[in-house]
Motif scaffolding. Structure first.
Motif, short mmCIF file in Angstrom:
data_model
loop_
_atom_site.label_atom_id
_atom_site.label_comp_id
_atom_site.label_asym_id
_atom_site.label_seq_id
_atom_site.Cartn_x
_atom_site.Cartn_y
_atom_site.Cartn_z
N LYS A 306 30.20 -10.03 63.66
CA LYS A 306 31.14 -10.46 64.69
C LYS A 306 31.19 -9.36 65.73
O LYS A 306 31.23 -8.17 65.37
CB LYS A 306 32.55 -10.61 64.11
CG LYS A 306 32.75 -11.81 63.21
CD LYS A 306 34.19 -11.84 62.73
CE LYS A 306 34.45 -13.02 61.83
NZ LYS A 306 35.79 -12.97 61.22
N SER A 308 32.60 -8.40 70.04
CA SER A 308 33.28 -8.85 71.25
C SER A 308 33.38 -7.66 72.21
O SER A 308 33.70 -6.56 71.77
CB SER A 308 34.68 -9.36 70.89
OG SER A 308 35.36 -9.73 72.06
N ASN A 324 26.43 -13.69 67.10
CA ASN A 324 27.21 -14.09 65.92
C ASN A 324 26.28 -14.59 64.82
O ASN A 324 26.01 -15.78 64.73
CB ASN A 324 28.26 -15.16 66.28
CG ASN A 324 27.67 -16.37 66.98
OD1 ASN A 324 27.23 -16.29 68.11
ND2 ASN A 324 27.65 -17.48 66.28
N THR A 366 34.08 -16.22 72.05
CA THR A 366 34.19 -15.22 70.97
C THR A 366 35.05 -15.74 69.83
O THR A 366 34.66 -15.68 68.67
CB THR A 366 34.79 -13.91 71.53
OG1 THR A 366 34.06 -13.56 72.67
CG2 THR A 366 34.69 -12.79 70.53
N LYS A 367 36.21 -16.30 70.18
CA LYS A 367 37.09 -16.73 69.08
C LYS A 367 36.47 -17.89 68.30
O LYS A 367 36.65 -18.02 67.10
CB LYS A 367 38.50 -17.07 69.57
CG LYS A 367 38.63 -18.17 70.58
CD LYS A 367 40.14 -18.40 70.84
CE LYS A 367 40.45 -19.59 71.72
NZ LYS A 367 39.71 -19.71 72.97
N HIS A 370 33.79 -16.48 65.96
CA HIS A 370 34.43 -15.82 64.82
C HIS A 370 34.96 -16.87 63.84
O HIS A 370 34.91 -16.70 62.62
CB HIS A 370 35.57 -14.91 65.29
CG HIS A 370 35.06 -13.71 66.06
ND1 HIS A 370 35.87 -12.70 66.48
CD2 HIS A 370 33.82 -13.37 66.47
CE1 HIS A 370 35.15 -11.80 67.13
NE2 HIS A 370 33.90 -12.19 67.13
#
Ligand code: FAD
Length: 472
Positions: A306, A308, A324, A366-367, A370
């Protein structure tokens, strides 16, 4: 206006699709790939024994469709095999072998098995037809300056390598680099020096080894081709996905300690392990071949990465495994990577300034990446053990019944949202949590309401007895 120079690092499925999107926007595109052209090469790609096959689902399909090449998706889909359900193979408490077909979706949607190499080839063929795309193989990214917008590559052909000639270094300029160079991304490594990147990597306690199940003697599939087969083993599992040539590509996933034990075990103990935990597998892969494949094929780790942000300024962005890398248990690694390409180019199309577009991309994506990393980790437990439990089956039944009768009320299973929709992964988690709360409340009510009724009746019964003078 001079076209923007977009450089894609890595010609895997995600990099190839990103290059297609960039070329469609009219960019001047250059793709740099470390390995030789897989369309010409007869050698095995790094990390894989032959060619792995993957589950392609809606996110990947829609990303290919949105690339704007009408026949491309048809060409890909023609080479896929529908898998409508999981086939779970196990022994029940009485030792009887059970084959339990568990449908993926109550509305009939399905996964598709695709050969990763074949998909990659189709995308590269499409790129090769475009005048504004140049493909450079055996070019390894070795450095990048994302402020001055320069990158360096080592170039070495097979002939140079054999002759012991040193690799040449070249320098190029660019407007934007799209790093799609896989889990051990060099783009990410160099971007880290510019972007204030948070980075987290984890090797999970699991190795994988690939096996091939050849077609039967009558040149047919040995087991149903329209299933993704799973032999759950508790802390490990064996799976099989169909290929067009009627073989299956199978994978053993197990903790490192189990692999260590099996590596030390004799061939007959290895076969015994398979017979004990994965019923009937040795009817389809003969014992000698099973042991030989286990000893010959690499035992590879699984990494979870992960990070960011996924971009720096207006000059660099990473997609796919480079941004990712996730464990493969939701069949989403490549699908998520292809979807990232679609979302990245939507952001580039919707913003005047590339810097704003890349920042917006990082913010939303990004979220979500993840979230799918977390979902994939949880799904390993479901595949290797929960699929045979009564509680799992009951819950699946209730959820699917609600999904069947109330889809318009927004009810859906988590699996369907992940595999057969484009709902952002982070929202999938939120909606699943909401549904879980509703289900728990409904179940609590189911227990509570009859309980109150019984208590009420009992109290009335005892009250009447007291009035009649016959009670305590
Ligand atoms: P890659 O496929 O890794 O491609 C990266 C490319 O970059 C490579 O060609 C590499 O040579 C090149 N490169 C690397 N370094 C450099 C450099 N320095 N310079 C130039 N080029 C470079 N996903 C699914 O969606 N469904 C599944 O069912 C599924 N099953 C899986 C099963 C297993 C066992 C595994 C391990 C993975 C599975 N995945 C699945 C995940 C999927 O394989 C990956 O997510 C996908 O291949 C990532 O594609 P990519 O293009 O981002 O990276």
């Amino acid at each position: 206006m001079t076209p923007r120079k977009t450089v894609v690092i890595g010609a895997g499925p995600v990099g190839a699709l990103a290059a297609l999107y960039a070329a469609n926007r009219g960019d001047d595109v250059a793709v740099y790939e470390l390995r030789s052209d897989l369309r010409e090469s007869t050698t095995t790609p790094l990390n894989f024994t032959k060619s792995i096959n993957l589950a392609l689902s809606q996110r990947g399909i829609e990303a290919i469709l949105a690339a704007g090449h009408p026949l491309l998706l048809d060409t890909v889909l023609q080479e896929t095999i529908p898998m409508a359900a999981r086939m779970v193979h196990y022994r029940n408490a009485l030792g009887k072998v059970i084959e339990d077909s568990q449908q993926y979706d109550v509305h009939g949607r399905f996964q598709r098995a695709v050969d990763r190499g074949l998909l990659n080839r189709v995308l590269l063929d499409e790129l090769a037809k475009m005048d504004n795309v140049k493909l450079f193989f055996q070019h390894k990214l070795t450095g990048a300056d994302f402020r001055r917008k320069k990158a360096w590559f080592e170039v070495q052909s097979d002939r140079d390598a054999v002759a012991g000639r040193r690799a040449q270094e070249i320098e190029i300029d660019f407007d934007l680099v799209i790093g799609a160079d896989g889990a051990h991304s060099s783009t990410r490594y160099h971007m880290m020096k510019y972007a204030l990147m948070d980075y987290q990597q984890e090797y999970i306690d699991c190795l994988w080894c690939e096996f091939s199940m050849t077609p039967s003697t009558t040149d047919d599939y040995r087991i149903s081709p329209n299933h993704l087969h799973i032999w759950p083993g508790g802390s490990f599992m064996f799976i099989a996905l169909p290929n067009l040539d009627k073989s299956f590509t199978c994978t053993l996933f197990a903790p490192v300690a189990t692999f260590t034990d099996l590596e030390k075990a004799s061939d007959s103990d290895l076969v015994h392990f398979f017979d004990k935990h994965f019923p009937n597998v040795t009817d389809h892969i003969d014992s000698a071949s099973l042991s030989a494949q286990f000893r010959r094929n690499p035992h590879l780790p699984l990494i979870n990465i992960k990070c960011s942000p996924h971009h720096f300024s207006d000059s660099a962005v990473i997609v796919g495994d480079a941004a990712n890398a996730i464990v493969p248990f939701y069949g989403q690694g490549m699908n998520a990577g292809l979807e990232s390409v679609r979302i990245l180019f939507e952001a580039l199309d919707n913003h005047e300034s590339p810097a704003e577009a890349l920042a917006a991309y990082t913010k939303t994506r990004t979220k979500d990446t993840h979230a799918i990393a977390d979902l994939a980790l949880v799904n390993y437990k479901e595949m290797r053990s929960s699929v045979t439990s009564r509680f799992y089956k009951l819950r699946k039944y209730i959820e699917e019944t609600l999904y069947h009768y109330f889809p318009s009320a927004g009810w859906a299973t988590q699996y369907s949202r992940v595999s057969f929709s484009n709902v952002p992964y982070s929202q999938v988690i939120e909606r699943s949590k909401y549904q879980e709360r509703v289900l728990k409340n409904v179940l609590a009510l189911c227990v509570l309401v009859p309980g109150i009724g019984i208590a009420f009746r009992l109290s009335r019964y005892h009250g009447v007895r007291r009035v009649l003078g016959i009670g305590p």
